[in-house]
Design an enzyme around this catalytic site. Sequence first.
Site, short mmCIF file in Angstrom:
data_model
loop_
_atom_site.label_atom_id
_atom_site.label_comp_id
_atom_site.label_asym_id
_atom_site.label_seq_id
_atom_site.Cartn_x
_atom_site.Cartn_y
_atom_site.Cartn_z
N GLY A 192 0.79 -1.22 0.00
CA GLY A 192 0.00 0.00 0.00
C GLY A 192 0.83 1.27 0.00
N GLY A 194 2.53 3.53 1.58
CA GLY A 194 3.14 3.72 2.89
C GLY A 194 3.69 5.10 3.11
N LYS A 215 3.88 12.50 -2.19
CA LYS A 215 4.75 11.42 -1.74
C LYS A 215 5.68 11.96 -0.66
CE LYS A 215 7.90 7.78 -3.25
NZ LYS A 215 8.52 7.10 -4.41
N ASP A 227 7.91 5.76 8.79
CA ASP A 227 7.23 6.98 9.24
C ASP A 227 6.46 7.70 8.14
OD1 ASP A 227 9.26 8.10 7.73
OD2 ASP A 227 10.44 8.77 9.45
N GLY A 228 6.49 7.14 6.91
CA GLY A 228 5.74 7.75 5.83
C GLY A 228 6.37 8.99 5.23
N ARG A 292 -1.82 0.00 -9.86
CA ARG A 292 -0.72 -0.81 -10.37
C ARG A 292 -1.08 -2.29 -10.34
NH1 ARG A 292 2.69 1.56 -6.35
NH2 ARG A 292 1.77 3.52 -7.03
N ASP A 377 4.21 -4.33 -7.43
CA ASP A 377 3.59 -3.12 -6.89
C ASP A 377 4.18 -1.86 -7.50
OD1 ASP A 377 5.71 -4.31 -5.06
OD2 ASP A 377 5.72 -2.24 -4.38
N ASP A 387 7.11 5.01 -9.57
CA ASP A 387 7.89 4.72 -8.36
C ASP A 387 9.39 4.70 -8.61
OD1 ASP A 387 5.60 4.66 -6.87
OD2 ASP A 387 5.40 2.49 -6.87
#
Length: 740
Positions: A192, A194, A215, A227-228, A292, A377, A387
């Site tokens: 997911g 993150g 992002k 921690d994202g 995706r 992914d 990505d």
Amino acid sequence: MFCDHAIDISHVMNRAIHIASLHISCGGKVQFRSRSICKLISSSSSSSQVSSNSASQVGHGPNNLQNKTGPVQIMLHRMTKNKLRPKKMASLESLNFDNLVLRSLPIDSVEEIQPRQVKGACFSKMKLSPVANPDTVAVSSSALRLLDLDEEQWQRAEFAEYFGGNKLLPGSQLAAHCYCGHQFGYFAGQLGDGAAMYLGEVVNKAGKRWEIQLKGSGLTPYSRQADGRKVLRSSIREFLCSEAMHHLGISTTRAGCCITSDTKVIRDVFYSGNPIREKATVILRIAPTFIRFGSFEIFKPLDPMSGRQGPSVGRKDILDKMLDYTIKTFYPKVYEDHPEDTGARNLAFYKEVMRLTAMLVAEWQCVGFCHGVLNTDNMSIAGATIDYGPFGFMDAYNPDHICNTSDDGGRYSYKKQPEICRWNLGKLAEAISMSLPEQEAKAELPLYDECYQRHYMEKMRKKLGLLRVAEDDDKALIESFLDTMDQTKADFTNCFRCLSQLLLPGTPGCDDAKEKILEYLVSQSCTAEELKKACKPQMDPREMQMMMMLMQVNPDLLSQLAGGHQRLLRELQKMEQAEELKDLTDAKKQETDRGKWSAWLDSYNARLTKEVTTDANFEEHNQERSKVMNANNPKFVLRNYIAQNAINAAEKGDYSEVQRVLKMLETPYSDTNDLESLAAKPSEDEGASTSTADEDSGATAGAGPSSASNQQQTSTAVKSCTGLSYDSKPPEWAANLQVT
């Protein structure tokens, strides 16, 4: 409109009328200029029945996605701010949001934002997680114009607040996407978004829909132990490469801006036990969709190898909704061609994804791009590059090039990318097998091979200027060119680019041009010391001994550890090569390289004779050939050392090099880049650690044996902040850069 996506119109309209009346009573003014909307309001005003199930399913009940951004506010926002000015550029407060995916796919009913398994949903609700003192590093004007935003908007103080994740854009709805994935060949279960957050979908004045997301925006239910957040160095790399790929003509997600902050996060860059504090940084990503392959793997049953399963196992109802939404929105022709037969529709969709994926990876191979982490992914359902992590454009050509230093087994090496994308398509077939029989889908995979080879050869012929006829031996000529680059360890980008200056046989001066090309190709080959360094074994002797023992005692275990047999084999080959090269000198290396390049140029020249017609106008043919070749062989790509120089400067608070590199990447095929308006003086200590100046690199020539005037142009117009030309053969220190 809303009625197509399970929303109760009467409930929404009644609330709209109520809020509008309150707004007007307070002195505001709301005008409904659309007759269809007025008719809906009129016809719906007497109805009060609420469909609570459908509202909660799409996240539009009383507990909406954001306290101040419910369906009514969004509708009023669109009617009063967007629809009145359909042909004008937007402001930050008037972006034309239409968040279709959140009306089409189920949203998690749990609002708590903490890492957890998210079952029966494709999205989770999110909230803003502000950063301290957001500051704009760079913007891409062409990407932001996709959203109808112009320079006036990105120069506003609020710009960094909105796209740094501190303020909510009117009309935006915050969510994080749930997906799974096969990572390095093994099913990893739920992954997911993150570190990413959906902001919504903007429909611009041209009618095109663009999903936007941040992002590095903070913690999500999919952050696992992280921690994202993202940091400045990785964000600059993704920002620059997203735009570089677009301007190369390769399908990709876009990057609208890069926003850093004074918020600090702790990172152990090389996993060496030496963590540092780095600036939290956010980028705005733009794409038609971020769905995706892994989005469809949330339905995967228990995997016997990894012991993991998707969070929504067996939910064919959600899978069917995902397929219907994806095909209708992003493959409308497929949907139109198969309005009733869902089986035929799903198969046609799969074949289109296969075709776009094959064309995408062929484009990568033709510019020497390595993705680095081709997990399922990280594969876009729309055939776009997505990505950007440990990516890399090859410098010296090496078919086994691994850009991700944590890829010990070389699974995602340059030459394996076409094979891996095919493997991932097989996993997509498995993921949608409840709606399309797996064997029926996989039976179409040979089409991937055909499409890849066809597109690759078409592109390569243009790169070599083989335009008049297609010969059966062209593939062998291309492979021999790559093989010669591999043997001499020559620069991939510059070698292709220089070939446009070779004149067709029979043209006056063609022999002189051929000799200049030969000398240039030799100059772009590596030195004896560079070759020795590249062949130096990297494995610790004790680790080598342990792996040799495992190979004898337990080979199956070895295959599961640290790259296994492939890594061990590579190290043993390096040891052999290092022994063979210990007495090699530069003079001997250049002599050998010259012989190899001379032989290839002879075969290339013989092939070019077939490009010459009996009534040939050599000047016109040479110009046409050069134009096509230069439009397919970039002069500039985002080499790792170029990105690193920009990062080094930005970490000291100087963003000018990021902006210069972006401007250079916007015209990658041009010989006339003018960066003087963004000129930056090299710092006195430049080159002390990871960067270098001309005199240190020993490589200052640009791409191709240019004339004196072009040499001067290169030296004044396309130099970086370190003084090194962007199209130069990389400095020696570039070989030491590691990206994980």
